[in-house]
Design a protein around this motif. Structure first.
Motif, mmCIF file in Angstrom:
data_model
loop_
_atom_site.group_PDB
_atom_site.id
_atom_site.type_symbol
_atom_site.label_atom_id
_atom_site.label_comp_id
_atom_site.label_asym_id
_atom_site.label_seq_id
_atom_site.Cartn_x
_atom_site.Cartn_y
_atom_site.Cartn_z
ATOM 1 N N SER A 164 0.909 -1.191 0.140
ATOM 2 C CA SER A 164 0.099 0.125 -0.035
ATOM 3 C C SER A 164 0.826 1.274 -0.064
ATOM 4 C CB SER A 164 -0.896 -0.013 1.218
ATOM 5 O OG SER A 164 -1.722 -1.235 1.185
ATOM 6 N N TYR A 165 0.464 2.431 -0.714
ATOM 7 C CA TYR A 165 1.460 3.307 -1.186
ATOM 8 C C TYR A 165 0.470 4.589 -1.123
ATOM 9 C CZ TYR A 165 5.519 0.524 -2.145
ATOM 10 O OH TYR A 165 6.563 -0.396 -2.243
ATOM 11 N N ALA A 166 1.125 5.718 -0.558
ATOM 12 C CA ALA A 166 0.480 6.905 -1.014
ATOM 13 C C ALA A 166 1.033 7.482 -1.944
ATOM 14 C CB ALA A 166 0.848 8.038 0.222
ATOM 15 N N ARG A 167 0.112 8.032 -2.866
ATOM 16 C CA ARG A 167 0.460 8.698 -4.213
ATOM 17 C C ARG A 167 0.203 10.019 -4.056
ATOM 18 N NH1 ARG A 167 -2.503 5.866 -9.317
ATOM 19 N NH2 ARG A 167 -4.287 6.796 -8.151
ATOM 20 N N LEU A 168 1.343 10.750 -4.142
ATOM 21 C CA LEU A 168 1.361 12.210 -4.464
ATOM 22 C C LEU A 168 1.542 12.657 -5.774
ATOM 23 C CD1 LEU A 168 1.236 14.975 -3.204
ATOM 24 C CD2 LEU A 168 3.909 14.603 -2.484
ATOM 25 N N THR A 169 0.660 13.714 -6.404
ATOM 26 C CA THR A 169 1.285 14.077 -7.669
ATOM 27 C C THR A 169 1.035 15.365 -7.982
ATOM 28 O OG1 THR A 169 -1.175 14.043 -8.406
ATOM 29 C CG2 THR A 169 0.036 11.736 -8.697
ATOM 30 N N VAL A 170 1.987 16.120 -8.528
ATOM 31 C CA VAL A 170 2.093 17.274 -8.797
ATOM 32 C C VAL A 170 2.053 17.467 -10.429
ATOM 33 C CG1 VAL A 170 3.389 19.523 -8.569
ATOM 34 C CG2 VAL A 170 3.633 17.736 -6.912
ATOM 35 N N SER A 171 1.018 18.091 -11.065
ATOM 36 C CA SER A 171 0.583 18.287 -12.375
ATOM 37 C C SER A 171 0.659 19.963 -12.636
ATOM 38 C CB SER A 171 -0.589 17.706 -12.795
ATOM 39 O OG SER A 171 -0.639 16.249 -12.468
ATOM 40 N N ASP A 172 1.047 20.000 -13.964
ATOM 41 C CA ASP A 172 1.112 21.528 -14.277
ATOM 42 C C ASP A 172 0.655 21.886 -15.805
ATOM 43 O OD1 ASP A 172 3.336 21.671 -16.290
ATOM 44 O OD2 ASP A 172 4.255 20.857 -14.821
ATOM 45 N N THR A 173 0.153 22.735 -16.117
ATOM 46 C CA THR A 173 -0.523 22.844 -17.326
ATOM 47 C C THR A 173 0.491 23.839 -18.227
ATOM 48 O OG1 THR A 173 -1.548 24.815 -16.934
ATOM 49 C CG2 THR A 173 -2.883 22.904 -16.876
ATOM 50 N N GLY A 174 1.864 23.594 -17.857
ATOM 51 C CA GLY A 174 2.968 24.234 -18.567
ATOM 52 C C GLY A 174 3.441 23.703 -19.836
ATOM 53 N N SER A 175 4.799 23.918 -20.288
ATOM 54 C CA SER A 175 5.290 23.672 -21.681
ATOM 55 C C SER A 175 5.351 22.440 -21.900
ATOM 56 C CB SER A 175 6.362 24.516 -21.904
ATOM 57 O OG SER A 175 7.391 24.270 -21.063
ATOM 58 N N GLY A 176 5.580 21.422 -20.734
ATOM 59 C CA GLY A 176 5.944 20.017 -20.990
ATOM 60 C C GLY A 176 7.269 19.722 -21.431
ATOM 61 N N MET A 177 7.528 18.515 -21.804
ATOM 62 C CA MET A 177 9.032 17.977 -22.178
ATOM 63 C C MET A 177 9.129 16.910 -23.353
ATOM 64 S SD MET A 177 10.606 16.706 -18.437
ATOM 65 C CE MET A 177 9.346 16.967 -17.259
ATOM 66 N N ASP A 178 10.043 17.170 -23.878
ATOM 67 C CA ASP A 178 10.245 15.703 -24.978
ATOM 68 C C ASP A 178 10.570 14.934 -24.466
ATOM 69 O OD1 ASP A 178 12.840 16.506 -24.970
ATOM 70 O OD2 ASP A 178 13.008 17.642 -26.557
ATOM 71 N N ALA A 179 10.883 13.875 -25.344
ATOM 72 C CA ALA A 179 11.333 12.213 -24.728
ATOM 73 C C ALA A 179 12.735 12.305 -24.220
ATOM 74 C CB ALA A 179 11.213 11.252 -25.838
ATOM 75 N N VAL A 180 13.541 13.329 -25.025
ATOM 76 C CA VAL A 180 14.998 13.120 -24.530
ATOM 77 C C VAL A 180 15.067 13.924 -23.202
ATOM 78 C CG1 VAL A 180 17.248 14.326 -25.298
ATOM 79 C CG2 VAL A 180 15.590 13.197 -27.031
ATOM 80 N N THR A 181 14.425 15.012 -23.022
ATOM 81 C CA THR A 181 14.453 15.707 -21.845
ATOM 82 C C THR A 181 13.964 14.720 -20.563
ATOM 83 O OG1 THR A 181 14.095 17.701 -22.956
ATOM 84 C CG2 THR A 181 13.636 17.583 -20.521
ATOM 85 N N ARG A 182 12.757 14.066 -20.758
ATOM 86 C CA ARG A 182 12.229 13.101 -19.818
ATOM 87 C C ARG A 182 13.175 12.154 -19.261
ATOM 88 N NH1 ARG A 182 7.967 12.752 -23.317
ATOM 89 N NH2 ARG A 182 8.481 10.587 -23.610
ATOM 90 N N GLN A 183 14.061 11.483 -20.417
ATOM 91 C CA GLN A 183 14.996 10.535 -20.057
ATOM 92 C C GLN A 183 15.939 11.073 -18.986
ATOM 93 O OE1 GLN A 183 16.103 8.861 -23.744
ATOM 94 N NE2 GLN A 183 14.275 7.855 -24.151
ATOM 95 N N ARG A 184 16.210 12.282 -19.269
ATOM 96 C CA ARG A 184 17.441 12.737 -18.492
ATOM 97 C C ARG A 184 17.052 13.669 -17.199
ATOM 98 N NH1 ARG A 184 22.063 15.973 -21.797
ATOM 99 N NH2 ARG A 184 23.003 15.349 -20.061
ATOM 100 N N ILE A 185 15.827 13.747 -17.075
ATOM 101 C CA ILE A 185 15.487 14.636 -16.049
ATOM 102 C C ILE A 185 15.846 14.516 -14.475
ATOM 103 C CG2 ILE A 185 13.200 13.648 -15.436
ATOM 104 C CD1 ILE A 185 13.595 17.283 -16.400
ATOM 105 N N PHE A 186 16.191 13.367 -14.225
ATOM 106 C CA PHE A 186 16.662 13.099 -12.871
ATOM 107 C C PHE A 186 18.390 12.998 -12.712
ATOM 108 C CE2 PHE A 186 12.298 10.992 -12.758
ATOM 109 C CZ PHE A 186 11.909 11.896 -11.869
ATOM 110 N N GLU A 187 18.914 13.412 -13.765
ATOM 111 C CA GLU A 187 20.438 13.356 -13.884
ATOM 112 C C GLU A 187 21.081 14.602 -12.988
ATOM 113 O OE1 GLU A 187 22.125 13.239 -17.771
ATOM 114 O OE2 GLU A 187 21.125 11.520 -18.226
#
Length: 253
Positions: A164-187
């Motif tokens: 069992s997990y608590a699920r916390l989400t933070v969503s925005d209506t901003g510009s978004g990101m492409d696939a390359v950025t998503r893959q590196r976002i936590f580097e």
């Protein structure tokens, strides 16, 4: 990755002393001003917000140092609603009028966590969301519910145990990101912001914090369609709360 970790430790150690010295007059004069203002006044509330932000910067320095040394968080039983309340109070003070902040809290989740570190994660995600929205009208939505998960691998590469997990989400209506950025976002040190606008450490630190809490952080995003960060944290076993329902005091007193 070893080189980047060592570089992060060197950077954190180098800036910590100067930042803490800069905070001394802000905190000292802020406290003096706060004591001179009547209870319930708008100016008192404004000064308290300044102090809250200064305390968060102080804690941020300590937490980046802890991240670079791979230290474990100091956990206690906390209510995620209290963590969210602390983060929202700070986030609301820095949002521009064109950004609407919405909360959808559908669960009363208790987790074993370092409350200050979770506030740091929430603030990082919120400020990134505001940056993605920019000057146009937009919305940041913070949601909390509970789910039961099978053992799976998240987009951050972290596998978590079933339960069992608590699920916390933070969503925005901003510009978004492409696939390359998503893959590196936590580097570490990766950023899409301009020079002087970001260090590229925020999401890397957030990822480390959540992983050290036996949780998972993942991202969904598409250019022009906004971004959603989802955090899963294991729900604590039933028992007595270690602390009152109020937000952590050591960072906000």
């Amino acid at each position: 990755m070893l080189f980047r970790s060592e570089a992060l430790g060197t950077l954190a150690g180098g800036i910590a002393h100067d930042i803490n010295n800069t905070l001394v007059p802000i905190v000292a004069l802020g406290k003096m001003t706060l004591q001179s203002l009547p209870a319930g006044s708008q100016n008192r509330e404004n000064i308290q917000t300044v102090l809250d932000a200064a305390y968060r910067v102080r804690d941020l320095v300590a937490e980046i140092l802890a991240f670079s040394r791979k230290e474990r968080p100091k956990t206690e039983r906390v209510r995620l609603q209290d963590i969210i309340a602390s983060g929202v109070r700070l986030l609301s003070a820095m949002l521009t009028p064109n950004v609407t902040l919405v909360q959808r809290l559908e669960a009363a989740s208790v987790v074993e966590a370092d409350g200050n570190q979770l506030v740091q994660v929430l603030m990082n995600l919120g400020t990134n969301a505001a940056h993605a929205i920019g000057r146009k009208n937009g919305q940041i939505t913070i949601s909390l519910d509970e789910v039961v998960l099978s053992e799976t691998m998240g987009s951050d590469g972290v596998r978590i145990a079933p339960g069992s997990y608590a699920r916390l989400t933070v969503s925005d209506t901003g510009s978004g990101m492409d696939a390359v950025t998503r893959q590196r976002i936590f580097e570490p040190f990766f950023t899409t912001k301009g020079v002087g606008e970001g260090t590229g450490l925020g999401l890397s630190v957030a990822h480390s914090i959540i992983a050290n809490h036996r949780g998972r952080i993942s991202v969904e995003s598409e250019l022009g369609r906004g971004t959603t960060f989802t955090i899963h944290l294991p729900i604590a076993d039933s028992g007595t709360m270690d602390t009152p329902a109020s937000p952590p005091k050591r960072a906000y007193a």
